[in-house]
Design an enzyme around this catalytic site. Structure first.
Site: not given
Ligand code: ATP
Ligand code: LTN
Length: 334
Positions: A115, A198, A201
């Site tokens: 980040k 993955k 956002k």
């Molecule tokens: P960003 O979208 O910016 O990468 P994020 O979606 O990971 O952020 P967080 O608030 O960090 O958002 O994650 C919330 C939860 O969702 C965490 O437990 C994370 O491991 C899970 N998660 C996020 N993206 C995925 C994905 N693509 N597949 C499975 N689990 C996910």
């Protein structure tokens, strides 16, 4: 409730909608675990200000995140659903834990490295650097056995365990040592446009399926999902990441096994798979979105639920913080 083990998890209110990765990777599991655990689910707004944020958006996104948790099945009677900044002990315990964390130890966290690269390390905030220590405080305050998260959070849970073991060793048994709970099948949902990355956002908006998207937008995103040219519907992450991701999402949403999907779609075209998958996802998500919108139309009731959750969270958090303050040698206020 009292003899069930505790559980804590959290998500940042950093967008107006959760995505399919957050939902299938974390939220579905949270909803299932709340029957077997005394669960605390936290909307981590203190973490959301470690990168620049707009105050009005943060306010809106905090309520939107809460509404989606509830709509997706988090039951505010069973579990304590609360906002991190409503429980002062998070920031208070984070300070104590910062004082037993090494600079090098904090510097090895890969999320900070990733980040901080976006803004340049020199303009990254000190808060972004100490983010995982605040996360350790979030967890340890609730004495949880289980912390359900996606694969990307494993390193932060390891740090949390190290800090708990160190504190207990120096100051006497104070914290339960928590364990990460990571579901293999849905640990990673992939971007529909870039199926080796993955879903996130910060990825391609066309590859990101949001819980709050309208149905037409969801159908369009699935119809334009990237696949391959051999035309065969078969699960193979290496050779066929796009088709495998579609099958994985289908299976996670309906419970039908990958094997059965492969048989059912044998000989059919990708168009048929995409069309049926879009229908299945829309049918699943639509009631969640509608329920979330309904909850958002009454912010006073939503705030009341969050206040009740904060009262439950404060009770547990205060108890742990008192034990910590006493253990490190702070005298009690009279
Ligand atoms: P960003 O979208 O910016 O990468 P994020 O979606 O990971 O952020 P967080 O608030 O960090 O958002 O994650 C919330 C939860 O969702 C965490 O437990 C994370 O491991 C899970 N998660 C996020 N993206 C995925 C994905 N693509 N597949 C499975 N689990 C996910
Ligand atoms: N860092 C986590 C969010 C988070 C969290 C927590 C998860 C903050 N505090 C406590 C579990 C337990 C993330 O980025 N997903």
């Amino acid at each position: 409730m009292t003899n069930k083990p505790n559980l804590l998890s959290g998500m940042q209110p950093s967008a107006g909608s959760l995505h399919l990765g957050n939902y299938l990777g974390a939220l579905v599991n949270w909803a299932q675990m709340q029957d077997d655990y005394n669960a605390f689910y936290c909307i981590v707004d203190l973490h959301a200000i470690t990168v620049p944020q707009d105050p009005n958006e943060l306010r809106a996104n905090t309520r939107r995140t809460a509404a989606q948790y509830l709509a997706a099945g988090i039951d505010s009677e069973k579990s304590a659903l609360f906002v991190q900044s409503h429980v002062p002990a998070h920031a208070q315990l984070a300070w104590v834990l910062q004082c037993i964390t090494g600079m090098g130890e904090a510097g090895r966290m890969t999320q900070f490295k990733d980040k901080s690269q976006k803004s340049g390390v020199d303009s990254a905030s000190v808060g972004l650097y100490t983010y995982p220590i605040l996360q350790a405080a979030d967890i340890l305050l609730y004495q949880p056995k289980a912390v359900p998260v996606g694969e990307d959070q494993r390193q932060h849970i390891e740090l949390t365990r190290d800090l708990a073991i160190r504190f207990n060793g120096r100051f006497g048994e104070t914290f339960v040592i928590p364990e990460a709970v990571i579901l293999k099948e849905t640990a990673k949902i992939y971007d529909l446009q870039n199926p080796t990355a993955k879903m996130s956002k910060s990825g391609d908006p066309k590859g990101l399926v949001n819980l709050m998207d309208d149905s037409a937008a969801i159908v369009k995103k699935f119809k334009t999902a990237v696949t391959d040219t051999d035309g065969e519907i078969r699960f193979d992450r290496e050779a066929k990441p796009g088709v495998s991701n579609l099958l994985g999402i289908y299976s996670a949403v309906t419970g039908e096994s990958i094997r059965s999907l492969e048989e059912r779609f044998a000989g059919a075209g990708y168009g048929a798979l995409k069309g049926e998958l879009a229908e299945v996802v829309v049918a699943h998500i639509e009631p969640i979105r509608n329920r979330a919108e309904e909850l958002l139309s009454d912010p006073a009731e939503l705030d009341r639920l969050l206040a009740a959750g904060a009262a439950r969270a404060n009770e547990q958090a205060e108890k742990t913080l008192k034990a910590v303050y006493d253990a490190v040698g702070f005298i009690a206020a009279r």
